[in-house]
Design an enzyme around this catalytic site. Structure first.
Site, PDB file in Angstrom:
ATOM      1  N   TYR A   1      14.693  -5.243   7.718  1.00 18.28           N
ATOM      2  CA  TYR A   1      14.034  -3.772   8.028  1.00 18.28           C
ATOM      3  C   TYR A   1      12.391  -4.303   7.991  1.00 18.28           C
ATOM      4  O   TYR A   1      11.369  -5.075   8.485  1.00 18.28           O
ATOM      5  CB  TYR A   1      13.842  -4.156   6.263  1.00 18.28           C
ATOM      6  CG  TYR A   1      12.820  -3.076   5.178  1.00 18.28           C
ATOM      7  CD1 TYR A   1      13.196  -2.243   6.063  1.00 18.28           C
ATOM      8  CD2 TYR A   1      12.131  -3.375   4.476  1.00 18.28           C
ATOM      9  CE1 TYR A   1      12.368  -0.522   5.001  1.00 18.28           C
ATOM     10  CE2 TYR A   1      11.006  -2.426   3.614  1.00 18.28           C
ATOM     11  CZ  TYR A   1      11.668  -1.172   3.801  1.00 18.28           C
ATOM     12  OH  TYR A   1      10.071  -0.064   3.813  1.00 18.28           O
TER      13      TYR A   1
ATOM     14  N   LYS B   1      17.979   0.443  -4.545  1.00 18.65           N
ATOM     15  CA  LYS B   1      19.110   0.964  -3.426  1.00 18.65           C
ATOM     16  C   LYS B   1      20.375   0.827  -3.862  1.00 18.65           C
ATOM     17  O   LYS B   1      20.121   1.076  -5.471  1.00 18.65           O
ATOM     18  CB  LYS B   1      18.843  -0.074  -2.145  1.00 18.65           C
ATOM     19  CG  LYS B   1      17.660  -0.547  -1.694  1.00 18.65           C
ATOM     20  CD  LYS B   1      17.440   0.655  -0.564  1.00 18.65           C
ATOM     21  CE  LYS B   1      15.682   0.783   0.144  1.00 18.65           C
ATOM     22  NZ  LYS B   1      14.621   0.174  -0.196  1.00 18.65           N
TER      23      LYS B   1
ATOM     24  N   ARG C   1       3.107  -7.758 -18.733  1.00 18.67           N
ATOM     25  CA  ARG C   1       2.907  -8.697 -17.577  1.00 18.67           C
ATOM     26  C   ARG C   1       3.997  -9.800 -16.943  1.00 18.67           C
ATOM     27  O   ARG C   1       4.022  -9.986 -15.568  1.00 18.67           O
ATOM     28  CB  ARG C   1       1.767  -8.938 -17.420  1.00 18.67           C
ATOM     29  CG  ARG C   1       1.713  -9.493 -16.269  1.00 18.67           C
ATOM     30  CD  ARG C   1      -0.040  -9.203 -15.115  1.00 18.67           C
ATOM     31  NE  ARG C   1      -0.947  -9.716 -16.039  1.00 18.67           N
ATOM     32  CZ  ARG C   1      -1.446 -11.148 -16.555  1.00 18.67           C
ATOM     33  NH1 ARG C   1      -0.363 -11.997 -15.576  1.00 18.67           N
ATOM     34  NH2 ARG C   1      -2.111 -11.734 -18.115  1.00 18.67           N
TER      35      ARG C   1
ATOM     36  N   ASP D   1      18.490 -12.193   2.466  1.00 24.31           N
ATOM     37  CA  ASP D   1      18.436 -10.481   1.067  1.00 24.31           C
ATOM     38  C   ASP D   1      19.687 -10.024   1.419  1.00 24.31           C
ATOM     39  O   ASP D   1      20.655  -9.656   2.649  1.00 24.31           O
ATOM     40  CB  ASP D   1      17.433  -9.275   2.520  1.00 24.31           C
ATOM     41  CG  ASP D   1      17.331  -8.496   2.251  1.00 24.31           C
ATOM     42  OD1 ASP D   1      18.253  -7.971   1.366  1.00 24.31           O
ATOM     43  OD2 ASP D   1      16.267  -7.689   2.034  1.00 24.31           O
TER      44      ASP D   1
END
Length: 391
Positions: A104, A200, A52, A175
């Site tokens: 988005y 992506k 983690r 972004d």
């Protein structure tokens, strides 16, 4: 061997994956599929304690992303939205953030449904055309944008915006998913934080989900690392390896997809049912000159508008080679209907203001043969025309 900074980005996508400590000569970086790591004695950590917090495979990926974006550190998350959500944790109740109005839909949903509930305030404007100074308040802390935007491909001058924002003490968050570090490096243009959906173009094969935050300031990095290990949204080792693998072909995929996108944009402009083609690589695009200044390419995303919603729906119902699917950035060409998919939960008034109608279609152009993609559109347009006309 030369220092990695001395190589082109094409070569960096190859050599940054190397594990220089590996004594076996493995070309592919190992997957450390372990949740926890043993200590060799009290106070004798190997540098890894619990996945983690950190994992060797994920750390390798983060190192690669940091170097590709020219940052000091990168943090790999379980999704692009996890990355955005973690960045929003930098702010406290009462803070105000200026965002681009064309983003988005998932980001808009996060800001509206989660961050506003937690006390953050947002103002949405068109950052490509409006003066950000007119919207800065005493409690404004940051500006958040995409460029090009999703799905209307608006282009913002990052360097110009950063100069204004920094003059007021604001962070600039970009972004960079649509262009990837292969085509654009916002940190070099003045941005403070860069975000990616690694799902992506970085992953590039529609087979994993991931997200990234890249920074250039040590204090911001320290704050994000604390949030990162506390919330526990780190990317899993196997998914980290998949994106490492994807980055090896980033340059060739981006070049080929862009080449196809330019040809498809020119092709679509000639169809009588297409009323508008929005692609920043077209000279008539209002952001064309800015793109030439701040990016090394125009990308593989394009949006087009047809003259009737029924025609748009017939296109979606008849594609075969092209997939009717959400997401973007893989080797296959995808067509998306933003109004019912990526932007389904965006307020109607904002959709209308941004021109996102039931006649708008978004393409993520892949690496297929361009002659096959054009033949696919020839066939689909013919079928759609017959269906709409009733013949």
């Amino acid at each position: 061997m030369k220092h990695s900074d001395d190589y082109s980005i094409d070569t960096k996508c190859q050599i940054l994956n190397r594990d220089l400590s590996d004594k076996w000569g493995a070309i592919s970086f190992p997957i450390y599929q372990s949740a926890t790591f043993a200590h060799n004695g009290l106070g004798g950590s190997t540098g890894y304690d619990y996945t983690r917090m950190q994992n060797p495979t994920r750390q390798q990926l983060e190192s690669v992303l940091a170097k590709l974006e020219n940052g000091i550190d990168a943090l790999a998350y379980s999704s692009g939205m996890a990355a955005v959500a973690n960045v929003m944790e930098l702010f406290k109740p009462g803070d105000h953030i200026i965002i681009d109005e064309d983003l988005y839909g998932g980001s808009i949903r996060l800001f509206d449904a989660i961050n506003k509930k937690n006390g953050l305030e947002f103002t949405a404007i068109n950052l490509s055309s409006e003066d950000v100074l007119e919207h800065i308040r005493p409690n404004t802390k940051a500006v958040y944008l995409e460029t090009p935007t999703n799905p209307m491909m608006n282009v913002t001058d990052i360097e110009k915006l950063a100069a204004v924002a920094h003059g007021k003490g604001l962070l600039v968050i970009v972004d960079n998913t649509f262009l990837s570090p292969y085509f654009q490096n916002p940190l070099d243009l003045g941005a403070d934080i860069v975000i990616h959906s690694g799902t992506k173009f970085l992953g590039g094969h529609h087979d994993t989900i991931g997200g990234f935050v890249v920074v250039k300031d040590e204090k911001i990095d320290e704050r994000l690392r604390l949030i990162y290990k506390t919330i526990g949204a780190g990317l899993a080792p196997f998914d980290s390896w998949l994106i490492l693998r994807g980055i090896r072909t980033l340059s060739v995929r981006m070049d080929r997809a862009q080449e196809n996108a330019i040809k498809l944009a020119e092709y679509l402009k000639k169809n009588r049912h297409v009323t508008r083609v929005i692609y920043p690589g077209l000279p008539e695009h209002p952001g064309y000159e800015i793109m030439k200044k701040q990016a090394r390419g125009f990308g593989a995303m394009l949006t087009f508008e047809v003259d009737d919603s029924s025609f748009a729906k017939e296109i979606l119902n008849n594609v075969e080679l092209i997939y009717f699917a959400e997401s973007l950035g893989g080797t296959e060409t995808l067509i998306t209907y933003p109004i019912t998919q990526t932007h389904a939960e965006v307020p109607k008034a904002l959709l209308e203001k941004n021109g996102i109608t039931d006649r708008i279609l978004r393409l993520s152009v892949g690496i297929e043969g361009i002659e096959d993609l054009i033949a696919e559109f020839d066939r689909v347009f013919e079928k759609a025309e017959k269906a709409v006309s009733g013949n």
